[in-house]
Design a protein around this motif. Structure first.
Motif, mmCIF file in Angstrom:
data_model
loop_
_atom_site.group_PDB
_atom_site.id
_atom_site.type_symbol
_atom_site.label_atom_id
_atom_site.label_comp_id
_atom_site.label_asym_id
_atom_site.label_seq_id
_atom_site.Cartn_x
_atom_site.Cartn_y
_atom_site.Cartn_z
ATOM 1 N N SER A 90 0.825 -1.213 0.000
ATOM 2 C CA SER A 90 0.000 0.000 0.000
ATOM 3 C C SER A 90 0.857 1.260 0.000
ATOM 4 N N VAL A 91 1.924 1.246 0.796
ATOM 5 C CA VAL A 91 2.819 2.404 0.828
ATOM 6 C C VAL A 91 3.446 2.615 -0.547
ATOM 7 N N LEU A 92 3.890 1.540 -1.175
ATOM 8 C CA LEU A 92 4.504 1.657 -2.496
ATOM 9 C C LEU A 92 3.503 2.188 -3.522
ATOM 10 N N ALA A 93 2.254 1.757 -3.429
ATOM 11 C CA ALA A 93 1.220 2.280 -4.333
ATOM 12 C C ALA A 93 1.057 3.786 -4.140
ATOM 13 N N GLY A 94 1.110 4.226 -2.882
ATOM 14 C CA GLY A 94 1.025 5.657 -2.607
ATOM 15 C C GLY A 94 2.211 6.411 -3.150
ATOM 16 N N LEU A 95 3.406 5.854 -2.992
ATOM 17 C CA LEU A 95 4.613 6.509 -3.492
ATOM 18 C C LEU A 95 4.599 6.609 -5.013
ATOM 19 N N ASN A 96 4.068 5.583 -5.662
ATOM 20 C CA ASN A 96 4.016 5.575 -7.126
ATOM 21 C C ASN A 96 3.057 6.622 -7.687
ATOM 22 N N LEU A 107 6.076 11.512 3.995
ATOM 23 C CA LEU A 107 5.829 11.268 5.413
ATOM 24 C C LEU A 107 4.755 10.195 5.489
ATOM 25 N N VAL A 108 5.119 8.985 5.885
ATOM 26 C CA VAL A 108 4.164 7.875 5.947
ATOM 27 C C VAL A 108 3.618 7.763 7.369
ATOM 28 N N HIS A 109 2.285 7.730 7.472
ATOM 29 C CA HIS A 109 1.667 7.688 8.796
ATOM 30 C C HIS A 109 0.539 6.669 8.829
ATOM 31 N N ASP A 110 0.487 5.887 9.915
ATOM 32 C CA ASP A 110 -0.561 4.879 10.092
ATOM 33 C C ASP A 110 -1.943 5.525 10.165
ATOM 34 N N TRP A 164 13.921 0.973 21.304
ATOM 35 C CA TRP A 164 12.895 1.995 21.076
ATOM 36 C C TRP A 164 11.641 1.363 20.490
ATOM 37 N N HIS A 165 10.472 1.913 20.854
ATOM 38 C CA HIS A 165 9.227 1.581 20.172
ATOM 39 C C HIS A 165 9.149 2.435 18.908
ATOM 40 N N ALA A 166 8.967 1.806 17.753
ATOM 41 C CA ALA A 166 8.871 2.541 16.488
ATOM 42 C C ALA A 166 7.431 2.992 16.256
ATOM 43 N N TYR A 167 7.266 4.285 16.020
ATOM 44 C CA TYR A 167 5.957 4.863 15.735
ATOM 45 C C TYR A 167 5.939 5.368 14.292
ATOM 46 N N THR A 168 4.882 6.063 13.949
ATOM 47 C CA THR A 168 4.838 6.861 12.731
ATOM 48 C C THR A 168 4.368 8.256 13.149
ATOM 49 N N PRO A 169 4.594 9.270 12.305
ATOM 50 C CA PRO A 169 5.099 9.233 10.953
ATOM 51 C C PRO A 169 6.549 8.773 10.859
ATOM 52 N N GLN A 170 6.870 8.291 9.626
ATOM 53 C CA GLN A 170 8.235 7.975 9.253
ATOM 54 C C GLN A 170 8.514 8.739 7.964
ATOM 55 N N LYS A 183 12.985 -3.080 -3.545
ATOM 56 C CA LYS A 183 14.023 -4.094 -3.417
ATOM 57 C C LYS A 183 13.656 -5.114 -2.343
ATOM 58 N N GLY A 184 13.131 -4.620 -1.211
ATOM 59 C CA GLY A 184 12.738 -5.524 -0.141
ATOM 60 C C GLY A 184 11.645 -6.480 -0.565
ATOM 61 N N LEU A 185 10.634 -5.972 -1.244
ATOM 62 C CA LEU A 185 9.534 -6.823 -1.701
ATOM 63 C C LEU A 185 10.013 -7.831 -2.739
ATOM 64 N N ALA A 186 10.878 -7.381 -3.651
ATOM 65 C CA ALA A 186 11.388 -8.266 -4.692
ATOM 66 C C ALA A 186 12.186 -9.429 -4.103
ATOM 67 N N ASN A 187 12.867 -9.164 -2.976
ATOM 68 C CA ASN A 187 13.700 -10.191 -2.344
ATOM 69 C C ASN A 187 13.005 -10.879 -1.170
ATOM 70 N N GLN A 188 11.701 -10.597 -1.024
ATOM 71 C CA GLN A 188 10.885 -11.210 0.032
ATOM 72 C C GLN A 188 11.453 -10.961 1.429
ATOM 73 N N ALA A 189 12.020 -9.768 1.608
ATOM 74 C CA ALA A 189 12.510 -9.362 2.928
ATOM 75 C C ALA A 189 11.327 -9.000 3.816
ATOM 76 N N GLU A 190 11.539 -9.073 5.129
ATOM 77 C CA GLU A 190 10.476 -8.714 6.064
ATOM 78 C C GLU A 190 10.460 -7.192 6.231
ATOM 79 N N ILE A 191 9.478 -6.551 5.611
ATOM 80 C CA ILE A 191 9.351 -5.094 5.654
ATOM 81 C C ILE A 191 8.146 -4.760 6.521
ATOM 82 N N THR A 192 8.366 -4.465 7.785
ATOM 83 C CA THR A 192 7.267 -4.197 8.715
ATOM 84 C C THR A 192 6.925 -2.715 8.805
ATOM 85 N N ASP A 193 7.885 -1.866 8.458
ATOM 86 C CA ASP A 193 7.629 -0.432 8.379
ATOM 87 C C ASP A 193 8.639 0.162 7.410
ATOM 88 N N GLU A 194 8.555 1.476 7.177
ATOM 89 C CA GLU A 194 9.424 2.112 6.191
ATOM 90 C C GLU A 194 10.885 2.093 6.656
#
Length: 239
Positions: A90-96, A107-110, A164-170, A183-194
């Motif tokens: 979803s974030v990548l769709a927004g960036l595109n 600025l990505v925010h939950d 640290w607890h990671a929040y948003t915005p990031q 790159k992370g998605l293409a390599n099936q890396a665990e991308i939990t936040d930006e």
């Protein structure tokens, strides 16, 4: 559904395609109401109040029956895109949907973090631009941290120093974040936040301390706490 966004200042992206299963509600958690407004609307209004944010991109599910009515009053500042299966999609769709520029910040925010303080967002923006480095709002861990063994037994106590607890915005440069997530998605890396995507490509990420009111509404008990923080914010702005 997608229109390219002309970049000016900072563009905010809200991934809002999730269903929020842990909430146990009959609709996605971002559409639950607090003080007469949906959680998503509170979040949108918080971002609109930040002067340096010139546009907001919301990534929602294609079959979402609520989003059109929610964003209609803010159509002059919101672009709607189709979100994906996971947050990173979803974030990548927004960036595109944003016109690419080497100097564009995003600025990505939950969607479910409506209580973030405007002052904290402004501080994050200021620090990132000043240091020319991406960063996130976060809070130092105060509690003793336990790791389980997979069967709800404690396997060890983790050292909380430096945690640290990671929040948003990031906040990151648009082109760098697109590269990292792709790159992370293409390599099936665990991308939990930006931030985890940026870590994956070896980019440093700044920690900017946030007020602990910046909770993510995830479970039913969180609703009352979010209402308390939002009411407190409203009263503070009246003074």
């Amino acid at each position: 559904m997608v229109n390219k966004v002309t970049t000016q200042n900072i563009i905010a992206v809200i991934p809002a395609a999730g269903v929020g299963r842990r909430m146990g509600a009959n609709l996605p958690k971002q559409y639950l109401k607090i003080l007469g407004k949906t959680i998503l609307e509170h979040t949108i209004l918080k971002l609109i109040s930040v002067k340096q944010i010139s546009r907001i991109v919301v990534a929602a599910s294609k079959s979402d029956p609520y989003i059109a009515d929610i964003i209609k009053p803010y159509s002059d500042v919101i672009t709607l895109v189709e979100g994906g299966q996971e947050r990173a999609d979803s974030v990548l769709a927004g960036l595109n949907a944003i016109e690419a520029s080497a100097n564009t910040w995003v600025l990505v925010h939950d969607a479910a973090r409506p209580c973030v303080l405007t002052a904290d967002i402004n501080n994050l923006i200021s620090q990132c631009i000043k240091l020319e480095r991406g960063g996130i709002l976060a809070s130092p861990v105060a509690d003793t941290m336990k790791r389980d063994d997979g069967n709800l037994n404690i396997s060890k106590t983790e050292q909380r120093k430096g945690m640290w607890h990671a929040y948003t915005p990031q906040m990151f440069k648009l082109l760098e974040l697109k590269q990292a997530i792709s790159k992370g998605l293409a390599n099936q890396a665990e991308i939990t936040d930006e931030a985890s995507a940026m870590e994956y490509i070896g980019k440093p990420v700044l920690l900017v301390e946030s007020n602990n009111c910046n909770i993510k509404v995830t479970r039913p008990d969180d609703l009352a706490l979010a209402e308390f923080f939002l009411q407190k914010s409203i009263e503070s702005n009246k003074e």
